[in-house]
Motif scaffolding. Sequence first.
Motif, PDB file in Angstrom:
ATOM      1  N   SER A 144       0.097  -1.010  -0.092  1.00 45.37           N
ATOM      2  CA  SER A 144      -0.298  -0.068   0.044  1.00 45.37           C
ATOM      3  C   SER A 144       0.709   1.376  -0.277  1.00 45.37           C
ATOM      4  O   SER A 144       0.907   2.247  -0.241  1.00 45.37           O
ATOM      5  CB  SER A 144      -0.916  -0.174   0.843  1.00 45.37           C
ATOM      6  OG  SER A 144      -0.026   0.355   2.102  1.00 45.37           O
ATOM      7  N   LYS A 145       2.223   0.968   0.328  1.00 39.56           N
ATOM      8  CA  LYS A 145       3.359   2.085   0.405  1.00 39.56           C
ATOM      9  C   LYS A 145       3.870   2.438  -0.767  1.00 39.56           C
ATOM     10  O   LYS A 145       4.573   3.661  -0.813  1.00 39.56           O
ATOM     11  CB  LYS A 145       4.193   1.884   1.774  1.00 39.56           C
ATOM     12  CG  LYS A 145       3.292   2.112   3.390  1.00 39.56           C
ATOM     13  CD  LYS A 145       4.002   2.551   4.080  1.00 39.56           C
ATOM     14  CE  LYS A 145       2.671   2.460   5.578  1.00 39.56           C
ATOM     15  NZ  LYS A 145       3.067   1.258   6.709  1.00 39.56           N
ATOM     16  N   ALA A 146       4.531   1.440  -2.035  1.00 39.24           N
ATOM     17  CA  ALA A 146       5.228   1.359  -2.830  1.00 39.24           C
ATOM     18  C   ALA A 146       4.474   2.826  -4.058  1.00 39.24           C
ATOM     19  O   ALA A 146       3.406   2.599  -4.222  1.00 39.24           O
ATOM     20  CB  ALA A 146       5.302   0.353  -3.021  1.00 39.24           C
ATOM     21  N   HIS A 147       5.655   3.414  -4.353  1.00 39.17           N
ATOM     22  CA  HIS A 147       5.665   4.305  -5.336  1.00 39.17           C
ATOM     23  C   HIS A 147       5.513   3.904  -7.010  1.00 39.17           C
ATOM     24  O   HIS A 147       4.527   3.998  -7.630  1.00 39.17           O
ATOM     25  CB  HIS A 147       6.537   6.036  -4.980  1.00 39.17           C
ATOM     26  CG  HIS A 147       5.700   6.044  -4.262  1.00 39.17           C
ATOM     27  ND1 HIS A 147       6.620   6.591  -2.914  1.00 39.17           N
ATOM     28  CD2 HIS A 147       5.071   7.167  -3.357  1.00 39.17           C
ATOM     29  CE1 HIS A 147       6.329   7.040  -1.640  1.00 39.17           C
ATOM     30  NE2 HIS A 147       5.416   7.407  -2.177  1.00 39.17           N
ATOM     31  N   GLU A 148       6.623   3.093  -6.500  1.00 35.50           N
ATOM     32  CA  GLU A 148       6.714   2.271  -7.950  1.00 35.50           C
ATOM     33  C   GLU A 148       6.777   1.271  -7.642  1.00 35.50           C
ATOM     34  O   GLU A 148       7.091   0.362  -6.751  1.00 35.50           O
ATOM     35  CB  GLU A 148       7.553   2.856  -8.478  1.00 35.50           C
ATOM     36  CG  GLU A 148       9.161   2.671  -8.655  1.00 35.50           C
ATOM     37  CD  GLU A 148      10.412   3.443  -9.414  1.00 35.50           C
ATOM     38  OE1 GLU A 148      11.029   3.417  -8.677  1.00 35.50           O
ATOM     39  OE2 GLU A 148      10.519   2.910 -10.655  1.00 35.50           O
ATOM     40  N   LEU A 149       6.326  -0.090  -8.328  1.00 37.40           N
ATOM     41  CA  LEU A 149       6.780  -1.839  -8.784  1.00 37.40           C
ATOM     42  C   LEU A 149       7.139  -1.848  -9.686  1.00 37.40           C
ATOM     43  O   LEU A 149       7.279  -1.369 -11.204  1.00 37.40           O
ATOM     44  CB  LEU A 149       5.117  -2.259  -8.797  1.00 37.40           C
ATOM     45  CG  LEU A 149       5.206  -3.670  -8.624  1.00 37.40           C
ATOM     46  CD1 LEU A 149       5.651  -4.457  -7.082  1.00 37.40           C
ATOM     47  CD2 LEU A 149       4.331  -4.905  -8.834  1.00 37.40           C
ATOM     48  N   LYS A 150       8.075  -2.422  -9.517  1.00 33.37           N
ATOM     49  CA  LYS A 150       9.541  -3.572 -11.034  1.00 33.37           C
ATOM     50  C   LYS A 150       9.889  -4.131 -10.937  1.00 33.37           C
ATOM     51  O   LYS A 150      10.545  -4.481  -9.904  1.00 33.37           O
ATOM     52  CB  LYS A 150      11.171  -2.204 -10.238  1.00 33.37           C
ATOM     53  CG  LYS A 150      12.125  -1.945 -11.652  1.00 33.37           C
ATOM     54  CD  LYS A 150      13.231  -0.861 -11.207  1.00 33.37           C
ATOM     55  CE  LYS A 150      14.230  -1.853 -10.321  1.00 33.37           C
ATOM     56  NZ  LYS A 150      14.536  -0.595  -9.640  1.00 33.37           N
ATOM     57  N   VAL A 151       9.061  -5.021 -11.872  1.00 31.44           N
ATOM     58  CA  VAL A 151       9.248  -6.424 -11.588  1.00 31.44           C
ATOM     59  C   VAL A 151      10.280  -6.792 -13.151  1.00 31.44           C
ATOM     60  O   VAL A 151      10.226  -6.357 -14.143  1.00 31.44           O
ATOM     61  CB  VAL A 151       7.997  -7.511 -11.989  1.00 31.44           C
ATOM     62  CG1 VAL A 151       8.342  -8.991 -12.193  1.00 31.44           C
ATOM     63  CG2 VAL A 151       6.757  -7.169 -11.264  1.00 31.44           C
ATOM     64  N   ILE A 152      11.325  -7.166 -12.707  1.00 25.73           N
ATOM     65  CA  ILE A 152      12.215  -7.417 -13.508  1.00 25.73           C
ATOM     66  C   ILE A 152      11.906  -8.977 -14.033  1.00 25.73           C
ATOM     67  O   ILE A 152      11.534 -10.194 -13.420  1.00 25.73           O
ATOM     68  CB  ILE A 152      13.742  -8.388 -12.367  1.00 25.73           C
ATOM     69  CG1 ILE A 152      14.273  -7.161 -11.107  1.00 25.73           C
ATOM     70  CG2 ILE A 152      14.912  -8.609 -13.456  1.00 25.73           C
ATOM     71  CD1 ILE A 152      14.591  -5.777 -11.981  1.00 25.73           C
ATOM     72  N   VAL A 153      12.380  -9.049 -15.122  1.00 26.72           N
ATOM     73  CA  VAL A 153      11.997  -9.925 -15.831  1.00 26.72           C
ATOM     74  C   VAL A 153      12.371 -11.007 -16.539  1.00 26.72           C
ATOM     75  O   VAL A 153      13.551 -10.173 -17.091  1.00 26.72           O
ATOM     76  CB  VAL A 153      10.767  -9.750 -17.414  1.00 26.72           C
ATOM     77  CG1 VAL A 153      10.542 -10.343 -18.235  1.00 26.72           C
ATOM     78  CG2 VAL A 153       9.724  -8.283 -17.070  1.00 26.72           C
ATOM     79  N   ASN A 170      -1.182   0.315  -4.257  1.00 28.52           N
ATOM     80  CA  ASN A 170      -2.330   0.744  -4.321  1.00 28.52           C
ATOM     81  C   ASN A 170      -2.215   1.478  -5.723  1.00 28.52           C
ATOM     82  O   ASN A 170      -0.861   1.196  -6.631  1.00 28.52           O
ATOM     83  CB  ASN A 170      -1.126   1.520  -3.398  1.00 28.52           C
ATOM     84  CG  ASN A 170      -0.838   2.646  -4.096  1.00 28.52           C
ATOM     85  OD1 ASN A 170      -0.421   3.620  -4.479  1.00 28.52           O
ATOM     86  ND2 ASN A 170       0.615   2.288  -3.405  1.00 28.52           N
ATOM     87  N   GLU A 171      -3.395   2.446  -5.923  1.00 29.49           N
ATOM     88  CA  GLU A 171      -3.759   2.764  -7.196  1.00 29.49           C
ATOM     89  C   GLU A 171      -3.190   3.804  -8.216  1.00 29.49           C
ATOM     90  O   GLU A 171      -2.860   3.860  -8.830  1.00 29.49           O
ATOM     91  CB  GLU A 171      -5.544   2.683  -7.417  1.00 29.49           C
ATOM     92  CG  GLU A 171      -5.322   3.689  -6.516  1.00 29.49           C
ATOM     93  CD  GLU A 171      -7.393   4.383  -6.623  1.00 29.49           C
ATOM     94  OE1 GLU A 171      -7.504   3.779  -7.023  1.00 29.49           O
ATOM     95  OE2 GLU A 171      -7.592   5.485  -5.869  1.00 29.49           O
ATOM     96  N   ASN A 172      -2.021   3.746  -7.373  1.00 31.86           N
ATOM     97  CA  ASN A 172      -1.310   5.278  -7.881  1.00 31.86           C
ATOM     98  C   ASN A 172       0.343   4.171  -7.631  1.00 31.86           C
ATOM     99  O   ASN A 172       0.913   5.155  -8.333  1.00 31.86           O
ATOM    100  CB  ASN A 172      -1.367   6.358  -6.738  1.00 31.86           C
ATOM    101  CG  ASN A 172      -2.124   6.980  -6.656  1.00 31.86           C
ATOM    102  OD1 ASN A 172      -3.179   7.191  -7.055  1.00 31.86           O
ATOM    103  ND2 ASN A 172      -2.901   7.423  -5.177  1.00 31.86           N
ATOM    104  N   CYS A 173       0.659   3.315  -7.721  1.00 34.05           N
ATOM    105  CA  CYS A 173       1.333   3.275  -7.551  1.00 34.05           C
ATOM    106  C   CYS A 173       1.953   2.206  -9.116  1.00 34.05           C
ATOM    107  O   CYS A 173       0.934   1.941 -10.115  1.00 34.05           O
ATOM    108  CB  CYS A 173       1.826   1.847  -7.442  1.00 34.05           C
ATOM    109  SG  CYS A 173       3.438   0.586  -7.172  1.00 34.05           S
TER     110      CYS A 173
END
Length: 214
Positions: A144-153, A170-173
């Motif tokens: 809920s606190k993350a500003h960006e989600l970065k998934v390594i592919v 969260n919806e703004n991430c």
Amino acid sequence: MPLSMIHSKIKDKVSSGLLLPLMEAFYTIQGEGFHKGTAAYFIRLGGCDVGCHWCDVKESWDAKKHPPTPVEDIVKEAVKFSDTIVITGGEPLMWDMEPLTFLLKQKNIKTHIETSGAYPLSGHWDWICLSPKKNMLPKEEIYSKAHELKVIVYNKDDFRFAEEQAHKVNENCILYLQPEWSRREKVIPLIVDYVMQNPRWKVSLQTHKYLNIP
Ligand code: SF4
């Protein structure tokens, strides 16, 4: 004072976040994610047991190889370079980030963290980049606190994992897919297709590696 007492005092200070295992610190350009292209001072802390097989900073894993350094000294050096500090690792949340970020905020520094989220969130952050790893999932509280989600592919299954993780934030991430460096030639075309079909995702590249800077 006997050596064993000195060791236990150091251990206490490390566990309260007053000393941190400093691997390296350097002024450079943020290469990844939302802030890419922006100058920032990076503080890399040792210690990580997440164990990604493709990790490009395996030298960070053993915290004992990196000197326990007073947070005051880390901050004193950092403020000479930038008003934006990125704490990375290793996995920085293995340590209590409260004392370090408290001092940085006192100096009006913007605090960013790059974390797998596998340990409890501590510290005061202006920007949290959550980069979850399958083998040690994030603690629930950080989504809920993350500003960006970065998934390594690394392979195709990472798209499934990325969607699973995106459901939790969260919806703004802001959502990023980033090719694992050694697999970039194989996975970049897959990421490009995926982002065109699922435009809520963006591409993140490790531009610092293309620029040949740390
Ligand atoms: S979480 Fe980061 S530092 Fe730890 S093993 Fe994975 S890539 Fe390396």
